[in-house]
Design an enzyme around this catalytic site. Structure first.
Site, PDB file in Angstrom:
ATOM      1  N   LYS A   1    -105.130   0.294  10.209  1.00 56.98           N
ATOM      2  CA  LYS A   1    -104.220   1.432  10.066  1.00 56.98           C
ATOM      3  C   LYS A   1    -103.837   1.514   8.589  1.00 56.98           C
ATOM      4  O   LYS A   1    -103.821   0.504   7.889  1.00 56.98           O
ATOM      5  CB  LYS A   1    -102.971   1.198  10.929  1.00 56.98           C
ATOM      6  CG  LYS A   1    -102.231   2.449  11.316  1.00 56.98           C
ATOM      7  CD  LYS A   1    -102.809   3.175  12.521  1.00 56.98           C
ATOM      8  CE  LYS A   1    -102.172   4.540  12.695  1.00 56.98           C
ATOM      9  NZ  LYS A   1    -102.494   5.192  13.945  1.00 56.98           N
TER      10      LYS A   1
ATOM     11  N   ASP B   1    -103.360  10.691  11.508  1.00 57.51           N
ATOM     12  CA  ASP B   1    -102.147  10.271  12.219  1.00 57.51           C
ATOM     13  C   ASP B   1    -101.054  11.215  11.709  1.00 57.51           C
ATOM     14  O   ASP B   1    -101.374  12.320  11.227  1.00 57.51           O
ATOM     15  CB  ASP B   1    -101.817   8.788  11.914  1.00 57.51           C
ATOM     16  CG  ASP B   1    -100.730   8.218  12.825  1.00 57.51           C
ATOM     17  OD1 ASP B   1    -101.016   7.889  13.976  1.00 57.51           O
ATOM     18  OD2 ASP B   1     -99.557   8.116  12.389  1.00 57.51           O
TER      19      ASP B   1
HETATM   20  P1  NDP Z   1     -98.223  15.159  13.444  1.00 55.25           P
HETATM   21  O1  NDP Z   1     -97.961  14.898  12.021  1.00 55.25           O
HETATM   22  O2  NDP Z   1     -99.222  16.177  13.829  1.00 55.25           O
HETATM   23  O3  NDP Z   1     -96.854  15.520  14.196  1.00 55.25           O
HETATM   24  C1  NDP Z   1     -95.775  14.640  14.175  1.00 55.25           C
HETATM   25  C2  NDP Z   1     -94.609  15.280  14.892  1.00 55.25           C
HETATM   26  O4  NDP Z   1     -93.565  14.328  15.030  1.00 55.25           O
HETATM   27  C3  NDP Z   1     -94.014  16.459  14.125  1.00 55.25           C
HETATM   28  O5  NDP Z   1     -93.455  17.346  15.038  1.00 55.25           O
HETATM   29  C4  NDP Z   1     -92.941  15.770  13.284  1.00 55.25           C
HETATM   30  O6  NDP Z   1     -91.876  16.623  12.878  1.00 55.25           O
HETATM   31  C5  NDP Z   1     -92.412  14.743  14.267  1.00 55.25           C
HETATM   32  N1  NDP Z   1     -91.892  13.580  13.532  1.00 55.25           N
HETATM   33  C6  NDP Z   1     -92.560  12.781  12.679  1.00 55.25           C
HETATM   34  N2  NDP Z   1     -91.743  11.842  12.173  1.00 55.25           N
HETATM   35  C7  NDP Z   1     -90.541  12.078  12.730  1.00 55.25           C
HETATM   36  C8  NDP Z   1     -89.291  11.447  12.624  1.00 55.25           C
HETATM   37  N3  NDP Z   1     -89.110  10.372  11.835  1.00 55.25           N
HETATM   38  N4  NDP Z   1     -88.252  11.952  13.354  1.00 55.25           N
HETATM   39  C9  NDP Z   1     -88.422  13.042  14.152  1.00 55.25           C
HETATM   40  N5  NDP Z   1     -89.593  13.680  14.293  1.00 55.25           N
HETATM   41  C10 NDP Z   1     -90.636  13.193  13.608  1.00 55.25           C
HETATM   42  O7  NDP Z   1     -98.605  13.734  14.075  1.00 55.25           O
HETATM   43  P2  NDP Z   1     -99.345  13.404  15.426  1.00 55.25           P
HETATM   44  O8  NDP Z   1     -98.999  14.406  16.460  1.00 55.25           O
HETATM   45  O9  NDP Z   1    -100.754  13.136  15.104  1.00 55.25           O
HETATM   46  O10 NDP Z   1     -98.700  11.982  15.809  1.00 55.25           O
HETATM   47  C11 NDP Z   1     -97.537  11.852  16.636  1.00 55.25           C
HETATM   48  C12 NDP Z   1     -97.470  10.455  17.199  1.00 55.25           C
HETATM   49  O11 NDP Z   1     -98.662  10.188  17.967  1.00 55.25           O
HETATM   50  C13 NDP Z   1     -97.390   9.319  16.174  1.00 55.25           C
HETATM   51  O12 NDP Z   1     -96.634   8.264  16.721  1.00 55.25           O
HETATM   52  C14 NDP Z   1     -98.841   8.876  16.047  1.00 55.25           C
HETATM   53  O13 NDP Z   1     -98.964   7.538  15.572  1.00 55.25           O
HETATM   54  C15 NDP Z   1     -99.284   8.984  17.495  1.00 55.25           C
HETATM   55  N6  NDP Z   1    -100.722   9.078  17.711  1.00 55.25           N
HETATM   56  C16 NDP Z   1    -101.471  10.069  17.142  1.00 55.25           C
HETATM   57  C17 NDP Z   1    -102.813  10.142  17.363  1.00 55.25           C
HETATM   58  C18 NDP Z   1    -103.644  11.270  16.872  1.00 55.25           C
HETATM   59  O14 NDP Z   1    -104.797  11.373  17.298  1.00 55.25           O
HETATM   60  N7  NDP Z   1    -103.143  12.151  16.033  1.00 55.25           N
HETATM   61  C19 NDP Z   1    -103.511   9.095  18.150  1.00 55.25           C
HETATM   62  C20 NDP Z   1    -102.628   8.157  18.793  1.00 55.25           C
HETATM   63  C21 NDP Z   1    -101.287   8.139  18.542  1.00 55.25           C
HETATM   64  P3  NDP Z   1     -91.787  17.081  11.339  1.00 55.25           P
HETATM   65  O15 NDP Z   1     -92.933  18.030  11.150  1.00 55.25           O
HETATM   66  O16 NDP Z   1     -90.455  17.706  11.214  1.00 55.25           O
HETATM   67  O17 NDP Z   1     -91.922  15.833  10.522  1.00 55.25           O
END
Ligand code: NDP
Length: 459
Positions: free
Chosen positions: A139, A179
């Site tokens: 990662k 991610d």
């Molecule tokens: P994105 O960047 O596409 O979206 C992240 C979302 O979470 C946004 O809505 C963001 O809001 C919100 N967010 C991020 N940080 C915070 C925070 N500290 N507090 C509140 N809201 C927050 O990321 P992903 O959808 O790809 O990832 C989301 C989760 O899924 C993570 O935990 C990631 O590790 C996990 N994941 C992702 C995978 C993938 O294929 N993408 C695979 C497996 C797990 P804002 O825009 O306001 O920051």
């Protein structure tokens, strides 16, 4: 046969003590609370299993798994649109290549530290093992914040980041993906720079666009997979998502495709969130509204509050959506976004199933509440493994230099999620019949990596 692998335990043989193990880990890794949290949860389930199978203890498998193979830290220097020089931290934690090349996403977010990548990399070891595909774990990322940056700035940052990362990755060595903060735009810039520096067109990153080696369904895979996992858990109890109200957090990649698959299966998603608050749409988020959200978040890069203005829904600033009743819950934003109080409220409001799209979104206290309340609880390392699984299939397609159809890939995704559910179930059953998927995922994920490590000998 090595004396280390002989069963049963010899008389008076020392067992692995959970408290001693955790104390030692914390002493060696100070100031890394998320890493401690991730290890604690795994060690709690795996140590009793290790003590029943002493070869794992004698080979010190758990003690070795918690230490990454390699931790790479570097400076990333780039120029912003005002020609000012900017400096960020770059990371790549190559955790374990016991069962395949290092594999796991890159996160660009201002809150990250080495702690973040160690917790994520550690979780990835077990997740990748559960997919049944030959993938090790890694990662990485940076404290760079893509929010508010121009496309040109994001491009210059990605090029600078890859200029260092290039020497550490490769299609048989380490294959990063996206991610938080790393989506199709960032992967494209990173891939372009890698191609320029190496003069090679290889499958060194996944989550690529379709024009240059991406896989159909990769974008959708994590969210779709989390919903398939929920459906499997429910099916086991003769239930389904059909007709159920669903509470989803986040509005990025995982949340968007979680909502989409809930709709396909006849559920009713009613919430989405971002770091500024959440929206509650009591009429339900439809495909049409979701398409608008995709444009808002992926193209216009706006805030979720705009949904409320557009569709007449409620926007609750500064809060997470856990006060909204839902039988199925999909935390899909970030780590530790759902605490004990939230879990109690969800259970009180009729939650029967939680499938974690995000990594470690529920605090340990929240997980305890769900388990004690006999809620079907799919931990992230199992429930969100669909994304990395399709990344694995993207690697396969790149190696074969062909592309599978949408139907083929989605069928494989479904099969993989069912297989992950079945592997977890094998080790999940408690004395009262409850399926504890946390325990099941940790033990099933551990066995494959541990057996490979034993086969290699002591190294
Ligand atoms: P994105 O960047 O596409 O979206 C992240 C979302 O979470 C946004 O809505 C963001 O809001 C919100 N967010 C991020 N940080 C915070 C925070 N500290 N507090 C509140 N809201 C927050 O990321 P992903 O959808 O790809 O990832 C989301 C989760 O899924 C993570 O935990 C990631 O590790 C996990 N994941 C992702 C995978 C993938 O294929 N993408 C695979 C497996 C797990 P804002 O825009 O306001 O920051």
């Amino acid at each position: 046969m090595s004396t280390l692998t002989q069963n049963p335990p010899t008389a008076g043989e020392k067992v692995l003590d959970f408290n001693e193990f955790m104390a030692h880990l914390k002493e060696r890794n100070p100031g890394q609370p998320e890493f401690h949290q991730a290890v604690h949860e795994v060690a709690e389930s795996v140590i009793p299993f290790i003590n029943e199978n002493p070869k794992y203890r004698r080979y010190k498998i758990l003690e070795r798994i918690v230490e990454p193979d390699r931790t790479i830290l570097f400076r990333v220097t780039w120029q912003d649109d005002n020609s000012e020089v900017q400096i960020n931290k770059g990371y790549r934690v190559q955790y374990s290549n016991a069962i395949g090349p290092y594999k796991g996403g890159l996160r660009f977010h201002p809150s990250v530290h080495l702690d973040t990548f160690k917790f994520l990399g550690f979780e990835q070891v077990f997740k990748n093992s559960l997919t049944t595909l030959p993938m090790g774990a890694g990662k990485g990322g940076s404290d760079f914040d893509p929010k508010g940056k121009s496309d040109d700035e994001v491009m210059r940052f990605c090029q600078a980041y890859m200029t260092e990362l290039v020497r550490h990755i490769g299609k048989d060595t380490d294959v990063p993906a996206g991610d938080i903060g790393v989506g199709a735009r960032e992967i494209s810039y990173l891939y372009g720079q890698h191609k320029r520096l190496t003069n090679r067109f290889t499958g060194v990153l996944t989550g690529k666009s379709l024009e240059f080696g991406g896989s159909l369904i990769r974008t959708e895979a994590t969210g779709y997979g989390a919903v398939y996992f929920a459906e499997e858990m429910l099916k086991n109890q003769g239930k389904s998502i059909q007709g159920k109200q669903c509470v989803v957090s986040g509005s990025g990649n995982v949340a968007q495709y979680t909502v989409e698959k809930i709709l396909h299966l006849g559920g009713k998603p009613v919430t989405l969130s971002d770091s500024s608050g959440f929206i509650y749409d009591k009429d339900g988020i439809t495909q049409e509204k979701l398409d608008w959200v995709k444009d808002l978040k992926n193209v216009r890069r706006g805030r979720i509050s705009e949904y409320a203005d557009k569709f007449g829904a409620e926007f609750i600033p500064g809060k997470t959506p856990w006060s909204i009743p839902g039988e199925c819950v999909f935390p899909s934003a970030t780590q530790n976004e759902l605490n004990e109080e939230d879990a109690r409220m969800l259970v009180k409001n009729g939650c029967i199933c939680v499938s974690e799209g995000a990594n470690m979104p529920s605090t340990p206290e929240a997980v305890k509440v769900f388990i004690q309340s006999k809620v079907l609880f799919g931990p992230g390392k199992a429930a969100n493994a669909g994304g990395v699984a399709i990344s694995g299939l993207e690697m396969t397609q790149n190696s074969m230099r062909l592309s599978w159809s949408r139907e083929e890939v989605e069928t494989k995704l479904k099969q993989i999620m069912t297989s992950i559910h079945d592997q977890c179930s094998k080790h999940a059953r408690e004395a009262d019949g409850y399926l504890n998927y946390v325990k099941g995922a940790n033990i099933a994920g551990f066995i494959k990596v541990a057996d490979a490590m034993i086969a290699y000998g002591v190294m």
